[in-house]
Motif scaffolding. Sequence first.
Motif, short mmCIF file in Angstrom:
data_model
loop_
_atom_site.label_atom_id
_atom_site.label_comp_id
_atom_site.label_asym_id
_atom_site.label_seq_id
_atom_site.Cartn_x
_atom_site.Cartn_y
_atom_site.Cartn_z
N ILE A 1 29.91 19.96 6.47
CA ILE A 1 29.00 20.17 7.60
C ILE A 1 28.22 18.87 7.78
CG2 ILE A 1 27.00 21.43 8.48
CD1 ILE A 1 27.91 23.82 6.82
N HIS A 2 28.34 18.30 8.97
CA HIS A 2 27.61 17.08 9.29
C HIS A 2 26.42 17.43 10.20
CE1 HIS A 2 30.28 13.85 7.73
NE2 HIS A 2 31.19 14.82 7.81
N CYS A 3 25.28 16.81 9.93
CA CYS A 3 24.10 17.05 10.77
C CYS A 3 23.19 15.83 10.70
CB CYS A 3 23.35 18.30 10.30
SG CYS A 3 22.58 18.13 8.67
N LEU A 4 22.25 15.75 11.64
CA LEU A 4 21.20 14.75 11.53
C LEU A 4 20.07 15.33 10.68
CD1 LEU A 4 20.79 12.95 14.97
CD2 LEU A 4 22.35 12.46 13.08
N ARG A 5 19.52 14.50 9.84
CA ARG A 5 18.42 14.92 8.96
C ARG A 5 17.16 15.19 9.80
NH1 ARG A 5 19.04 11.17 5.81
NH2 ARG A 5 19.91 12.17 3.94
N HIS A 6 16.56 16.36 9.58
CA HIS A 6 15.32 16.73 10.27
C HIS A 6 14.16 16.73 9.27
CE1 HIS A 6 17.95 17.65 13.54
NE2 HIS A 6 17.03 18.28 14.24
N HIS A 7 12.95 16.53 9.77
CA HIS A 7 11.81 16.33 8.87
C HIS A 7 10.70 17.36 9.02
CE1 HIS A 7 13.56 12.52 7.57
NE2 HIS A 7 13.95 12.39 8.82
N GLU A 8 10.83 18.30 9.97
CA GLU A 8 9.89 19.40 10.02
C GLU A 8 10.03 20.20 8.72
OE1 GLU A 8 11.08 18.47 14.27
OE2 GLU A 8 12.11 18.70 12.33
N PRO A 9 8.93 20.71 8.16
CA PRO A 9 9.01 21.37 6.84
C PRO A 9 9.99 22.52 6.80
CG PRO A 9 6.86 21.73 7.89
CD PRO A 9 7.55 20.66 8.66
N TRP A 10 10.11 23.30 7.89
CA TRP A 10 11.03 24.43 7.85
C TRP A 10 12.49 23.99 7.84
CZ3 TRP A 10 7.63 23.33 11.81
CH2 TRP A 10 8.17 22.93 13.03
N TRP A 11 12.80 22.87 8.51
CA TRP A 11 14.18 22.39 8.49
C TRP A 11 14.52 21.76 7.14
CZ3 TRP A 11 16.85 25.01 11.31
CH2 TRP A 11 16.63 25.22 12.68
N ILE B 1 26.49 16.99 4.70
CA ILE B 1 26.32 15.54 4.82
C ILE B 1 25.31 15.27 5.93
CG2 ILE B 1 27.49 13.34 5.21
CD1 ILE B 1 30.10 14.79 4.37
N ARG B 2 24.17 14.72 5.54
CA ARG B 2 23.08 14.47 6.49
C ARG B 2 23.03 12.99 6.87
NH1 ARG B 2 18.30 17.11 3.13
NH2 ARG B 2 19.47 16.03 1.50
N HIS B 3 22.74 12.75 8.13
CA HIS B 3 22.67 11.40 8.67
C HIS B 3 21.30 11.19 9.31
CE1 HIS B 3 27.13 11.16 8.39
NE2 HIS B 3 27.05 12.45 8.69
N ASP B 4 20.91 9.94 9.48
CA ASP B 4 19.68 9.62 10.20
C ASP B 4 20.00 9.34 11.66
OD1 ASP B 4 17.69 9.68 8.04
OD2 ASP B 4 18.88 8.04 7.20
N GLY B 5 18.97 9.46 12.50
CA GLY B 5 19.20 9.20 13.92
C GLY B 5 18.18 9.80 14.85
N LEU B 6 17.22 10.56 14.31
CA LEU B 6 16.18 11.11 15.19
C LEU B 6 15.09 10.09 15.49
CD1 LEU B 6 15.60 14.74 13.87
CD2 LEU B 6 16.91 14.01 15.85
N TYR B 7 14.98 9.07 14.64
CA TYR B 7 13.90 8.09 14.78
C TYR B 7 14.47 6.67 14.72
CZ TYR B 7 11.16 12.24 14.04
OH TYR B 7 10.64 13.50 14.18
N LEU B 8 13.63 5.70 14.97
CA LEU B 8 14.07 4.31 14.94
C LEU B 8 14.56 3.92 13.54
CD1 LEU B 8 11.15 2.82 17.06
CD2 LEU B 8 13.56 2.95 17.77
N LEU B 9 13.82 4.38 12.55
CA LEU B 9 14.18 4.17 11.15
C LEU B 9 13.95 5.47 10.40
CD1 LEU B 9 12.60 0.66 10.38
CD2 LEU B 9 15.01 1.17 10.80
N PRO B 10 14.63 5.69 9.29
CA PRO B 10 14.44 6.94 8.55
C PRO B 10 12.99 7.10 8.11
CG PRO B 10 16.39 5.78 7.78
CD PRO B 10 15.68 4.84 8.70
#
Length: 479
Positions: A94-104, A122-131
């Motif tokens: 399962i591929h996803c973008l890493r989220h940072h809200e506490p519930w996710w 497998i988590r990837h970065d991409g919601l922000y400019l930098l992780p």
Amino acid sequence: MTTIIWFRRDLRLQDQAAVLAAVRRGRPVVPVYILDDDTPRHRRMGGASRWWLHHSLVSLDESLRKLGSRLILRRGPAAQVLGKLARECKASAIHCLRHHEPWWRNAERSLQELLPVGTSLIRHDGLYLLPPGSITTGSGTPFRIYTPFWRAMAKAMPPALPRAAPDHLPAPENWPESENLKDWGLLPHSPDWSTGMANFWTPGEDGAHDRLDEFLHRARGYGDTRNLPAQPGTSFLSPHLHFGEISPAMVWHATMNAGGSVETFLKELVWRDYAANVILQFPDYGSANAREAFDRFPWRDPVERDVNRDLMAWGKGLTGYPIVDAGMRELWATGWMHNRVRMIAASFLVKHLLIDWRVGEQWFWDTLVDADYASNAVNWQWTAGSGVDSNMFVRIMAPLTQSEKFDSADYIRKWVPELAHLSKMHIHDPEEYGMRPAAYPSKIIGHREARERALAAYATIKGAGSIDDEAMARFEAAA
């Protein structure tokens, strides 16, 4: 064996690391979105966000179908639903973008325990400019103050070049069952209050790129026009960025060479990263004061009749302060509010009405199409003075002065039609000039009275070990 792409706040195909990584595996791909109201609990999406989500999912599904794929829809606790789907599809990953809200973050941890043997998350970065968490101080600790955070971020910019969407997604031989989007009831009815939003916004990846193209024509003057509510000086990209319909890296690269005062806009893109870094350090930032002294602040109780009356007047745009009322009515009509007016309206609730910032944060959470946990919480705590980096409480905005300073006459005429006939001189404060029409309310509190009341309330918590100026200076030096 298949590969699952788990979409959340990342509803795009361009510059989407999870999508690209899933396609590179060369196996059939199953894209899925799960409507999860259980995991976030009281942080389930508000009404305006649900309206946006419906249309963004329609757009994403259409884009996927052009690539030979489709979007599978499921409901329920995300970790459990994905665990079950992984078994159905015999998914190897399962591929996803890493989220940072506490519930996710909690959901991602739970999912790893629920996946069948042989299936990896497998988590990837991409919601922000930098992780978030990757930019730290010289001693390796996270930043708490924005200005040094910006300086450190600026040294690491620009972000990696955005990547194109794939031209095909391999489909499975048999698609898993999918729910019907219409059955989710994301759109309002009885009454349908979304007409203004539908006329103003085009959710989805194409809509995001159209907004960016429009903004590029005026990005150069952003620093001069962003504070003028009557002009289209802002980017209008915030909901598209929140739902991940366009990557911040793509926005950065498109605007960074615009010249003029575009750096002001780039700093606001970095503010999104800063907010994400704050909630990474303080997961309950949306409900807990960062400065403990504010736990003793004598907020007025919205349960009391007169306080609730004031809250409703603020929410409906009936405070008697034209700039505040224009902003709250714009919010009701479009699900969005001009950035300068947001500060004025938020300050008015907290300091003129002495209503807890958390009440306003929850109001915005339900009514904004760009309601973002990190940005919303950080902005409200900045306004209230309770945040790790915030405006001092004693700096109380004068809404009438702000209205005139930022040339808001035409903005008021648009959103408060009862005052449309007034001259530029009178429209900012019609009551002061004896020009208030009968259809428009009197001020619910005078500015001087409100200021004195706010300062008196603040005085009850100011003191040793609290938030006086000397303590603030020490805090900022330490950070």
